[in-house]
Design a protein around this motif. Structure first.
Motif, mmCIF file in Angstrom:
data_model
loop_
_atom_site.group_PDB
_atom_site.id
_atom_site.type_symbol
_atom_site.label_atom_id
_atom_site.label_comp_id
_atom_site.label_asym_id
_atom_site.label_seq_id
_atom_site.Cartn_x
_atom_site.Cartn_y
_atom_site.Cartn_z
ATOM 1 N N GLN A 45 0.525 -1.259 -0.054
ATOM 2 C CA GLN A 45 -0.090 -0.001 -0.147
ATOM 3 C C GLN A 45 0.938 1.351 0.062
ATOM 4 O O GLN A 45 0.618 2.186 -0.701
ATOM 5 N N LEU A 48 2.111 1.802 -3.543
ATOM 6 C CA LEU A 48 0.666 2.146 -4.254
ATOM 7 C C LEU A 48 0.519 3.589 -4.134
ATOM 8 O O LEU A 48 0.130 4.458 -5.188
ATOM 9 N N ASN A 49 0.573 4.029 -2.792
ATOM 10 C CA ASN A 49 0.500 5.693 -2.529
ATOM 11 C C ASN A 49 1.613 6.345 -3.191
ATOM 12 O O ASN A 49 1.121 7.208 -3.819
ATOM 13 N N ILE A 51 3.205 5.700 -6.101
ATOM 14 C CA ILE A 51 2.730 5.660 -7.466
ATOM 15 C C ILE A 51 1.706 6.649 -7.828
ATOM 16 O O ILE A 51 1.773 7.375 -8.547
ATOM 17 N N ASP A 52 0.454 6.831 -6.902
ATOM 18 C CA ASP A 52 -0.601 7.319 -7.246
ATOM 19 C C ASP A 52 -0.183 9.001 -6.976
ATOM 20 O O ASP A 52 -0.748 9.761 -7.801
ATOM 21 N N ALA A 53 0.647 9.220 -5.997
ATOM 22 C CA ALA A 53 1.363 10.788 -5.856
ATOM 23 C C ALA A 53 2.263 11.201 -6.855
ATOM 24 O O ALA A 53 2.127 12.237 -7.232
ATOM 25 N N ASN A 54 2.996 10.228 -7.432
ATOM 26 C CA ASN A 54 4.089 10.635 -8.203
ATOM 27 C C ASN A 54 3.948 10.272 -9.732
ATOM 28 O O ASN A 54 4.736 10.887 -10.613
ATOM 29 N N TRP A 55 3.200 9.354 -10.219
ATOM 30 C CA TRP A 55 2.981 9.041 -11.670
ATOM 31 C C TRP A 55 1.571 9.596 -11.865
ATOM 32 O O TRP A 55 0.586 8.743 -12.159
ATOM 33 N N THR A 56 1.302 10.898 -12.406
ATOM 34 C CA THR A 56 0.331 11.328 -12.569
ATOM 35 C C THR A 56 -0.253 11.502 -13.991
ATOM 36 O O THR A 56 -1.252 11.746 -14.241
#
Length: 66
Positions: A45, A48-49, A51-56
């Protein structure tokens, strides 16, 4: 058979390639050529957090506007 990529309690890395694409990667598998660690060992998790914050922008860098 369980997949190493879906092993919730396992630890992972986040990798990125030269196109800026990110990958969740189990720590038990060596980092493949062409990929660099951009987020050190963490929970699934946590990775994944990151990735969500940095691969926009999902587009490869070569297809993104300058």
């Amino acid at each position: 058979m369980n997949s190493l990529f879906g092993d919730e309690p396992g630890n992972y890395l986040v990798l990125a390639n030269t196109e800026g694409q990110h990958s969740l990667w189990p720590v038990s598998i060596g980092v493949p050529r062409g990929w660099d660690v951009v987020h050190e060992e963490d929970t699934r998790q946590g990775c994944l957090n990151f990735i969500d914050a940095n691969w926009t922008d999902m587009r490869p860098r070569s297809l993104s506007p300058s």
